[in-house]
Design a protein around this motif. Structure first.
Motif, PDB file in Angstrom:
ATOM      1  N   LEU B  58       0.856  -1.187   0.000  1.00  0.00           N
ATOM      2  CA  LEU B  58       0.000   0.000   0.000  1.00  0.00           C
ATOM      3  C   LEU B  58       0.891   1.234   0.000  1.00  0.00           C
ATOM      4  O   LEU B  58       1.791   1.346   0.836  1.00  0.00           O
ATOM      5  N   PRO B  59       0.658   2.168  -0.917  1.00  0.00           N
ATOM      6  CA  PRO B  59       1.545   3.335  -1.013  1.00  0.00           C
ATOM      7  C   PRO B  59       1.230   4.390   0.037  1.00  0.00           C
ATOM      8  O   PRO B  59       1.128   5.584  -0.261  1.00  0.00           O
ATOM      9  N   ALA B  60       1.045   3.991   1.271  1.00  0.00           N
ATOM     10  CA  ALA B  60       0.782   4.930   2.358  1.00  0.00           C
ATOM     11  C   ALA B  60       0.842   4.158   3.663  1.00  0.00           C
ATOM     12  O   ALA B  60       0.732   2.938   3.674  1.00  0.00           O
ATOM     13  N   THR B  61       1.001   4.901   4.759  1.00  0.00           N
ATOM     14  CA  THR B  61       0.960   4.216   6.051  1.00  0.00           C
ATOM     15  C   THR B  61      -0.486   3.942   6.413  1.00  0.00           C
ATOM     16  O   THR B  61      -1.390   4.702   6.070  1.00  0.00           O
ATOM     17  N   ALA B  62      -0.719   2.862   7.099  1.00  0.00           N
ATOM     18  CA  ALA B  62      -2.074   2.491   7.473  1.00  0.00           C
ATOM     19  C   ALA B  62      -2.035   1.668   8.744  1.00  0.00           C
ATOM     20  O   ALA B  62      -1.086   0.929   8.995  1.00  0.00           O
ATOM     21  N   SER B  63      -3.044   1.825   9.545  1.00  0.00           N
ATOM     22  CA  SER B  63      -3.158   1.040  10.774  1.00  0.00           C
ATOM     23  C   SER B  63      -4.316   0.064  10.580  1.00  0.00           C
ATOM     24  O   SER B  63      -5.481   0.420  10.747  1.00  0.00           O
ATOM     25  N   LEU B  64      -3.996  -1.131  10.177  1.00  0.00           N
ATOM     26  CA  LEU B  64      -5.030  -2.071   9.737  1.00  0.00           C
ATOM     27  C   LEU B  64      -5.494  -2.952  10.902  1.00  0.00           C
ATOM     28  O   LEU B  64      -4.709  -3.658  11.515  1.00  0.00           O
ATOM     29  N   LEU B  65      -6.772  -2.845  11.181  1.00  0.00           N
ATOM     30  CA  LEU B  65      -7.329  -3.541  12.341  1.00  0.00           C
ATOM     31  C   LEU B  65      -8.010  -4.853  11.976  1.00  0.00           C
ATOM     32  O   LEU B  65      -8.057  -5.774  12.774  1.00  0.00           O
TER      33      LEU B  65
END
Lengths: 96, 354
Positions: B58-65
């Protein structure tokens, strides 16, 4: 000191100890319980407080990576939730 | 006569005592036999598979729950941005297809999204506090539902099977905090199916160190359990009768990690680790358990009567969890999020070989 004075002093000392114990217990139990509700201000309903606790848990999850971090978020959330529960504080009050 | 009586009484007691002693040894023998299934420190066997996964970038930071999807689309809940990250399978592999919804209080906007499930072929359901936000597969908002949930549950995990939506949350009954499994009847109501105790409110038993979500996907329905016992409850999508399956799994222990205290109480590090912290049921009928054996490591096992066959050692750090398509982890690097997905089919294949 007469016998009556000695008994009176003993009763007073016991009473004072009990009051101090009750006050310290009340402080220990109600401080964490009330903190969250107090942060939200007077008139905060349980549901508002609960929603706020959910949001704080969500924020905690945002910064959490991995299992243990999420467990810590859940623990913090549960403690927050107890802080919202005025009934629990009432239930504990007679113990003091 | 009196003398004989006084002599014979002790003999009777001695005989009774010998019998009791024999019974005691017999029961002690039974306990000793059970010891091999007692508390152990687990060491993965040599040669066990390490994480081998498909990578999604993914071309971005993400906090995947949480995530859900099928063989074509995956939807990840991003708790940081409070949106849905939509990944689609292309010829070259999984690629970012779009980002749906955004943080907010309005229709279709998300406050604290927690879990996601495909309710049907066309509807993506997201649990957001006490609401369900429903989207179509392209991310267009359909409606906001506020179903009446058991005990006013708010932290709801979702799972689906055959177009039936299930949820789980924690409910308090007296001194017991229990995980509750319920089925959504429609967008307004849900019916409770089964409860499983998690811990006592007063801290007398149980621990918060348990499965993060009590509900799991199963190709044949849903699975349910807290990990306190080596059991899961399975429920077919059209069934109203849950069936409980248990296995003779050994109990693991591990050193107390920083930030936790050892001892009794639900906030303490438990003497016995949970039997699993996530689980998934495959079309083959197998149940795979993600078993922690230390504070930051776990092993995926195929549950069976032999005590569980170890398949893969995994990290518990940055773990998203195990869902219908497989188990996923996330990693951040230079403003890029990498998702590692171990497909359920790969686990089934590993289990079939062993």
């Amino acid at each position: 000191m007469s016998t009556v004075q000695a008994i009176t002093a003993g009763v007073q000392a016991r009473l004072i100890r009990r009051v101090l114990l009750a006050l310290s217990l009340a402080l220990v139990f109600t401080t964490p319980l009330l903190t969250h509700a107090q942060e939200k201000g007077a008139g905060t309903t349980y549901m508002e407080c609960r929603d706020d606790a959910f949001i704080e848990m969500g924020i905690c999850y945002l910064n959490a990576s991995g299992y243990l971090s999420k467990v810590r978020c859940n623990i913090a959330f549960e403690l927050d939730l107890w802080g919202c529960n005025a009934d629990l504080v009432d239930a504990l009050s007679p113990l003091f | 006569m009196k003398t004989r009586t006084t002599r014979s009484l002790p003999r009777r007691y001695v005989a009774a005592g010998l019998l009791l002693l024999a019974a005691g040894f017999a029961s002690a023998g039974a306990l000793i036999k059970r010891e091999p299934r007692g508390l152990i420190e687990y060491t993965p066997p040599a040669g066990i598979a390490r994480l081998r996964a498909d990578t999604i970038r993914l071309p971005a930071t993400a906090s995947l729950l949480d995530f859900a999807g099928d063989s074509n689309d995956l939807y990840f809940v991003d708790g940081m941005a409070r949106n849905l990250v939509h990944v689609r399978r292309q010829a070259a592999g999984w690629e970012l297809h779009g980002v749906h919804s955004k943080r907010g209080e309005g229709p279709g906007e998300l406050r604290v999204p927690f879990s996601v499930a495909l309710w049907s072929d066309t509807i993506v359901a997201v649990s957001d506090l006490d609401e369900l936000e429903l989207f179509d597969r392209n991310g267009d908002h359909i409606m906001t539902a506020r179903p009446n949930l058991p005990c006013g549950a708010g932290q709801v995990h979702l799972a689906t099977s055959n177009r039936v939506l299930f949820g789980s949350a924690n409910c308090i009954h007296g001194d017991t905090m229990a995980a509750t499994l319920f089925r959504y009847i429609d967008t307004r109501s849900a019916s409770r199916i089964v409860d499983e105790p998690r811990n006592s409110v007063s801290g007398r038993w149980g621990s918060m160190v348990a499965a993060l979500r009590s509900i799991g996907d199963d190709a044949r329905g849903v699975t349910f359990g807290t990990g306190r016992q080596p059991c899961v409850t399975r429920l077919g999508s059209n069934s109203t009768q849950p069936a409980r399956e248990c296995w003779p799994l050994p109990a693991y222990r591990a050193d107390v990690p920083p930030g936790f205290t050892k001892g009794a109480g639900r906030y303490a590090w438990p003497d016995t680790l949970p039997y699993y912290i996530d689980r998934i049921g495959s079309a083959s009928g197998r149940v795979f358990l993600l078993r922690p054996f230390s504070a930051d490591s776990g092993v995926i096992v195929a549950a069976d009567e032999s005590g569980g066959r170890p398949l893969m050692v995994v990290s518990l750090s940055a773990m998203i969890g195990c869902r219908a398509l497989g188990c996923a982890w996330t990693a951040e690097q230079a403003n890029t999020t990498f998702i590692q997905l171990v497909p359920l089919a790969r686990l089934d294949s590993l289990a079939a070989k062993r």
